[in-house]
Design a protein around this motif. Sequence first.
Motif, PDB file in Angstrom:
ATOM      1  N   MET A 117      29.067  39.560  42.366  1.00  0.00           N
ATOM      2  CA  MET A 117      29.962  39.176  43.423  1.00  0.00           C
ATOM      3  C   MET A 117      31.496  39.342  43.291  1.00  0.00           C
ATOM      4  O   MET A 117      31.910  39.801  44.250  1.00  0.00           O
ATOM      5  CB  MET A 117      29.677  37.729  43.557  1.00  0.00           C
ATOM      6  N   GLY A 118      31.816  39.566  42.048  1.00  0.00           N
ATOM      7  CA  GLY A 118      33.373  39.938  41.715  1.00  0.00           C
ATOM      8  C   GLY A 118      33.594  41.143  42.347  1.00  0.00           C
ATOM      9  O   GLY A 118      34.651  41.595  42.989  1.00  0.00           O
ATOM     10  N   MET A 119      32.632  42.331  41.879  1.00  0.00           N
ATOM     11  CA  MET A 119      32.670  43.699  42.228  1.00  0.00           C
ATOM     12  C   MET A 119      32.508  43.800  43.796  1.00  0.00           C
ATOM     13  O   MET A 119      33.313  44.722  44.458  1.00  0.00           O
ATOM     14  CB  MET A 119      31.874  44.462  41.384  1.00  0.00           C
ATOM     15  N   ILE A 120      31.720  43.207  44.352  1.00  0.00           N
ATOM     16  CA  ILE A 120      31.315  43.156  45.769  1.00  0.00           C
ATOM     17  C   ILE A 120      32.715  42.929  46.456  1.00  0.00           C
ATOM     18  O   ILE A 120      33.071  43.554  47.348  1.00  0.00           O
ATOM     19  CB  ILE A 120      30.026  42.152  46.126  1.00  0.00           C
ATOM     20  N   ARG A 121      33.185  41.714  46.102  1.00  0.00           N
ATOM     21  CA  ARG A 121      34.583  41.280  46.611  1.00  0.00           C
ATOM     22  C   ARG A 121      35.892  42.412  46.336  1.00  0.00           C
ATOM     23  O   ARG A 121      36.395  42.536  47.452  1.00  0.00           O
ATOM     24  CB  ARG A 121      34.934  39.982  46.057  1.00  0.00           C
ATOM     25  N   ALA A 122      35.690  42.966  45.393  1.00  0.00           N
ATOM     26  CA  ALA A 122      36.689  44.089  45.099  1.00  0.00           C
ATOM     27  C   ALA A 122      36.521  45.101  46.044  1.00  0.00           C
ATOM     28  O   ALA A 122      37.538  45.779  46.679  1.00  0.00           O
ATOM     29  CB  ALA A 122      36.671  44.464  43.665  1.00  0.00           C
ATOM     30  N   PHE A 123      35.504  45.597  46.110  1.00  0.00           N
ATOM     31  CA  PHE A 123      35.114  46.503  47.288  1.00  0.00           C
ATOM     32  C   PHE A 123      35.517  46.304  48.688  1.00  0.00           C
ATOM     33  O   PHE A 123      36.112  46.952  49.436  1.00  0.00           O
ATOM     34  CB  PHE A 123      33.844  46.820  47.366  1.00  0.00           C
ATOM     35  N   GLU A 124      35.273  45.152  49.145  1.00  0.00           N
ATOM     36  CA  GLU A 124      35.481  44.559  50.561  1.00  0.00           C
ATOM     37  C   GLU A 124      37.069  44.285  50.551  1.00  0.00           C
ATOM     38  O   GLU A 124      37.639  44.692  51.544  1.00  0.00           O
ATOM     39  CB  GLU A 124      34.812  43.206  50.623  1.00  0.00           C
TER      40      GLU A 124
END
Length: 156
Positions: A117-124
Amino acid sequence: MISLRKYTPADFEKSVEIREIKGEESRERWRGRIERSGAWDDHYFHLAIDLDGELVGDLQVRHCQQAMPPGALELGLEIDPAKQGQGIGTEVLKLAADKFFADGAHRISGSTDITNMGMIRAFEKAGWVKEGIMRGLFNEDAVLRDYVTYSILKTD
């Protein structure tokens, strides 16, 4: 301040720790990549992720000529677990896009495990666009892992 820079020999041990590199052969292969940091080495380009003079991660950019058209790149990044959750990934995604678009790329993609979830948030947060799920991309201990893929275009 977060920046991208070439690796130095002094970064070796910390980078091995961040990347979780095991085995002497893998360590030596990585040592060679560090020595060639900041330049294309086969189809890899590595840069150190620096936070106020401290190595906190690794940026890998890939371009396989047999599988990707000119101007399309794929990236990955690894952040020291002790530094995660501080917005470093988001900033690195922005810095990498600026750098490689300026160098002639027109598309950059990246992916992460669907549970990261941390990397997903970073992409977004960095403005990347979700493209979809790559089902069963990695087989880890006989468990197929799905990955979500994102991209950004120079025209975005």
